[in-house]
Motif scaffolding. Sequence first.
Motif, short mmCIF file in Angstrom:
data_model
loop_
_atom_site.label_atom_id
_atom_site.label_comp_id
_atom_site.label_asym_id
_atom_site.label_seq_id
_atom_site.Cartn_x
_atom_site.Cartn_y
_atom_site.Cartn_z
N THR A 81 0.80 -1.14 -0.20
CA THR A 81 0.05 0.04 0.09
C THR A 81 0.74 1.21 0.18
O THR A 81 0.78 2.07 -0.76
CB THR A 81 -0.88 -0.01 1.21
OG1 THR A 81 -1.46 -1.23 1.24
CG2 THR A 81 -2.05 1.01 1.16
N ASP A 133 -14.03 -3.75 -6.12
CA ASP A 133 -13.55 -4.73 -5.53
C ASP A 133 -14.57 -5.89 -5.66
O ASP A 133 -15.77 -5.56 -5.71
CB ASP A 133 -13.29 -4.79 -3.80
CG ASP A 133 -12.61 -5.30 -3.09
OD1 ASP A 133 -11.23 -4.81 -2.76
OD2 ASP A 133 -12.71 -6.70 -2.99
N ASP A 135 -15.15 -8.32 -3.53
CA ASP A 135 -15.39 -8.72 -2.28
C ASP A 135 -16.63 -7.59 -1.83
O ASP A 135 -16.23 -6.68 -1.71
CB ASP A 135 -14.36 -8.78 -1.24
CG ASP A 135 -14.80 -9.31 0.02
OD1 ASP A 135 -15.85 -9.03 0.48
OD2 ASP A 135 -13.89 -9.41 0.80
N ALA A 151 -15.85 -6.08 1.15
CA ALA A 151 -14.82 -4.61 1.11
C ALA A 151 -15.34 -3.52 0.59
O ALA A 151 -15.04 -2.48 0.81
CB ALA A 151 -13.49 -5.41 0.34
N VAL A 198 -11.93 -7.68 -11.39
CA VAL A 198 -11.03 -7.03 -12.04
C VAL A 198 -11.26 -7.17 -13.87
O VAL A 198 -11.16 -6.39 -14.48
CB VAL A 198 -9.74 -7.41 -11.77
CG1 VAL A 198 -9.21 -8.96 -12.34
CG2 VAL A 198 -8.56 -6.38 -12.15
N PRO A 253 -4.65 -11.62 -10.28
CA PRO A 253 -5.40 -10.58 -10.69
C PRO A 253 -4.64 -9.07 -11.33
O PRO A 253 -5.21 -8.62 -12.25
CB PRO A 253 -5.89 -9.92 -9.28
CG PRO A 253 -5.72 -10.50 -8.42
CD PRO A 253 -4.66 -11.86 -8.66
#
Length: 302
Positions: A150, A192, A194, A197, A219, A240
């Motif tokens: 990150t 995302d 998920d 998320a 994606v 991904p």
Amino acid sequence: MASDPAVRVSVPTVWSEVCGAMLLHLLGPFQQIDEDARPQDDAHLHGDARPQEEARTHMVFYPFRHGAGFVPDEEILAALPEDVALRASVGIERVLVPGGWEEGWKEHFRPITVGRICVRPPWEEPPTGDLLDIVLTPGLAFGTGLHATTRGVLELLQREAPGGPVLDVGTGTGILAIAAGRLGFFPVRALDNDPQAAEVARENTLENGVEAQVKVLDVSQVPAEWVEGATILANLMLEPVLALIDRLAALDVDFRRLIVSGILMGEQEAIVEEAASRAELAVTERVHEAEWAGLVVVPAGR
Ligand SMILES: C[S@@+](CC[C@H](N)C(=O)[O-])C[C@H]1O[C@@H](n2cnc3c(N)ncnc32)[C@H](O)[C@@H]1O
């Protein structure tokens, strides 16, 4: 030393992110302790009948501290996903924790500054001066402790003048989308695969005053209109990332630059570079931290 009533909720680790996100609303922030899967012999010695491969996560909540008061077990169970196997394996315990201990874990979540971006937990004071303030509650999805991957994106993102659209692929907590919004990118879009998320990212962008569109998408479904002219942030794993490069090649829409992270230095980095080259993209910059690589990729010939 005084004691404080805490609630320990134990779930299979595969469920921990979802359950943590759901219980955060009910019980407040929590400390997370991961317990590795136990070998069969060890489980047997302890009279433990759980399947040997199941790693578990314990989440310790302090509902009194966070104004939730006493929350009955049934209410905690009701807040969890309706999966039969999950519900059969949830453990809820009331534990007495020495006073001060629950504050102690906050020591691990100090404000982190990368360039102009300062990410802090809600209990820390806002930064002074020119720093851009981002508030995130630790204990949720990946992206709160500021992983090296990150940080890599945040560093590369600030190497060029901000502006124009940004797309955060695999947004997690929304941290990169929020940082981009704070820096001056607009519009801010994030996705995302998920749903939990995505929900967390929606809340975090809102709470940080960043206007963002967040969708539950894979994606491979990145919309062309979100790519056009955009700075694309992708802190994902190797597979991904490769799928994203394929998608960008198939869409054939011009974008500003792609910042890739979450891939390992060396072999994975070379695989991404080759895939980029096949898609007529070129790596122009990179950062390395610990074993991780972050790359800036642009349409070749620029
Ligand atoms: C390593 S985390 C990064 C989170 C955040 N962007 C950060 O930098 O801290 C990767 C995120 O990508 C999401 N993800 C993984 N595979 C994906 C896919 N195929 N399509 C969309 N999102 C994906 C995960 O759910 C997770 O939230």
